[in-house]
Write a protein that holds these residues in place. Structure first.
Motif, PDB file in Angstrom:
ATOM      1  N   ALA A  34     100.954 -93.195  16.476  1.00 47.24           N
ATOM      2  CA  ALA A  34     100.162 -92.034  16.885  1.00 47.24           C
ATOM      3  C   ALA A  34      99.152 -92.415  17.961  1.00 47.24           C
ATOM      4  N   VAL A  35      98.509 -93.568  17.812  1.00 43.88           N
ATOM      5  CA  VAL A  35      97.540 -94.019  18.820  1.00 43.88           C
ATOM      6  C   VAL A  35      98.245 -94.243  20.151  1.00 43.88           C
ATOM      7  N   ILE A  36      99.350 -94.961  20.117  1.00 45.98           N
ATOM      8  CA  ILE A  36     100.084 -95.259  21.359  1.00 45.98           C
ATOM      9  C   ILE A  36     100.566 -93.972  22.011  1.00 45.98           C
ATOM     10  N   ALA A  37     101.143 -93.076  21.211  1.00 43.63           N
ATOM     11  CA  ALA A  37     101.675 -91.821  21.760  1.00 43.63           C
ATOM     12  C   ALA A  37     100.569 -90.980  22.390  1.00 43.63           C
ATOM     13  N   THR A  71      90.766-100.172  10.617  1.00 48.23           N
ATOM     14  CA  THR A  71      90.062 -99.495   9.529  1.00 48.23           C
ATOM     15  C   THR A  71      90.103 -97.988   9.792  1.00 48.23           C
ATOM     16  N   ILE A  72      89.747 -97.218   8.799  1.00 48.98           N
ATOM     17  CA  ILE A  72      89.681 -95.764   8.974  1.00 48.98           C
ATOM     18  C   ILE A  72      88.631 -95.423  10.024  1.00 48.98           C
ATOM     19  N   GLU A  73      87.507 -96.148  10.007  1.00 47.09           N
ATOM     20  CA  GLU A  73      86.454 -95.911  11.001  1.00 47.09           C
ATOM     21  C   GLU A  73      86.990 -96.162  12.414  1.00 47.09           C
ATOM     22  N   THR A  74      87.740 -97.239  12.589  1.00 44.06           N
ATOM     23  CA  THR A  74      88.310 -97.546  13.908  1.00 44.06           C
ATOM     24  C   THR A  74      89.314 -96.482  14.328  1.00 44.06           C
ATOM     25  N   LEU A  75      90.152 -96.038  13.403  1.00 45.02           N
ATOM     26  CA  LEU A  75      91.110 -94.979  13.725  1.00 45.02           C
ATOM     27  C   LEU A  75      90.382 -93.700  14.137  1.00 45.02           C
ATOM     28  N   ALA A  76      89.287 -93.396  13.460  1.00 42.67           N
ATOM     29  CA  ALA A  76      88.516 -92.199  13.802  1.00 42.67           C
ATOM     30  C   ALA A  76      87.918 -92.336  15.203  1.00 42.67           C
ATOM     31  N   ARG A  77      87.415 -93.504  15.542  1.00 44.95           N
ATOM     32  CA  ARG A  77      86.849 -93.733  16.883  1.00 44.95           C
ATOM     33  C   ARG A  77      87.945 -93.627  17.944  1.00 44.95           C
ATOM     34  N   LEU A  78      89.120 -94.192  17.647  1.00 45.31           N
ATOM     35  CA  LEU A  78      90.235 -94.099  18.600  1.00 45.31           C
ATOM     36  C   LEU A  78      90.654 -92.645  18.785  1.00 45.31           C
ATOM     37  N   ALA A  79      90.770 -91.918  17.679  1.00 37.46           N
ATOM     38  CA  ALA A  79      91.151 -90.507  17.756  1.00 37.46           C
ATOM     39  C   ALA A  79      90.154 -89.739  18.611  1.00 37.46           C
ATOM     40  N   GLY A  81      88.182 -90.872  20.950  1.00 36.79           N
ATOM     41  CA  GLY A  81      88.335 -91.297  22.340  1.00 36.79           C
ATOM     42  C   GLY A  81      89.557 -90.701  23.007  1.00 36.79           C
ATOM     43  N   LEU A  82      90.507 -90.284  22.195  1.00 35.59           N
ATOM     44  CA  LEU A  82      91.737 -89.658  22.701  1.00 35.59           C
ATOM     45  C   LEU A  82      91.657 -88.136  22.657  1.00 35.59           C
ATOM     46  N   GLY A  83      90.493 -87.602  22.297  1.00 41.78           N
ATOM     47  CA  GLY A  83      90.336 -86.154  22.208  1.00 41.78           C
ATOM     48  C   GLY A  83      91.028 -85.558  21.006  1.00 41.78           C
ATOM     49  N   LYS A  84      91.195 -86.358  19.969  1.00 47.52           N
ATOM     50  CA  LYS A  84      91.883 -85.919  18.752  1.00 47.52           C
ATOM     51  C   LYS A  84      90.935 -86.066  17.569  1.00 47.52           C
ATOM     52  N   THR A  85      91.367 -85.561  16.422  1.00 49.35           N
ATOM     53  CA  THR A  85      90.656 -85.800  15.181  1.00 49.35           C
ATOM     54  C   THR A  85      91.594 -86.531  14.232  1.00 49.35           C
TER      55      THR A  85
END
Length: 91
Positions: A34-37, A71-79, A81-85
């Motif tokens: 999901a992050v890569i896509a 971590t979940i926190e890192t995934l949330a930050r990545l999301a 930064g990608l304009g996602k939740t």
């Protein structure tokens, strides 16, 4: 090709031990995909995502390659930064 990979994977999934391990790791692989896509969809480099999130580009690379588990926190930050939740579900 991708169909060769899927055929190989389907054969491997016939082994119950392999299937159990694959199923255990599936959420992590889905998060990585999901992050890569999302990054590719938004035409954002790892470096740009690093600037948006404050996460070092080398760490983003390690996450995307599967070398480290985010971590979940890192995934949330990545999301973010990608304009996602980030949405986590129990099914």
């Amino acid at each position: 090709t991708m169909s060769d990979f899927r055929n190989h994977l389907n054969r491997q999934l016939q082994n119950s031990e392999f299937a159990a391990e694959y199923e255990q790791l599936r959420p992590e692989y889905e998060a990585i995909r999901a992050v890569i896509a999302a990054r590719i969809e938004n035409n954002i480099t790892q470096e740009e995502l690093a600037q948006r999130t404050g996460i070092r580009q080398s760490n983003i690379s390690r996450i995307e390659s599967g070398a480290v588990s985010p971590t979940i926190e890192t995934l949330a930050r990545l999301a973010s930064g990608l304009g996602k939740t980030l949405k986590i579900e129990f099914r």
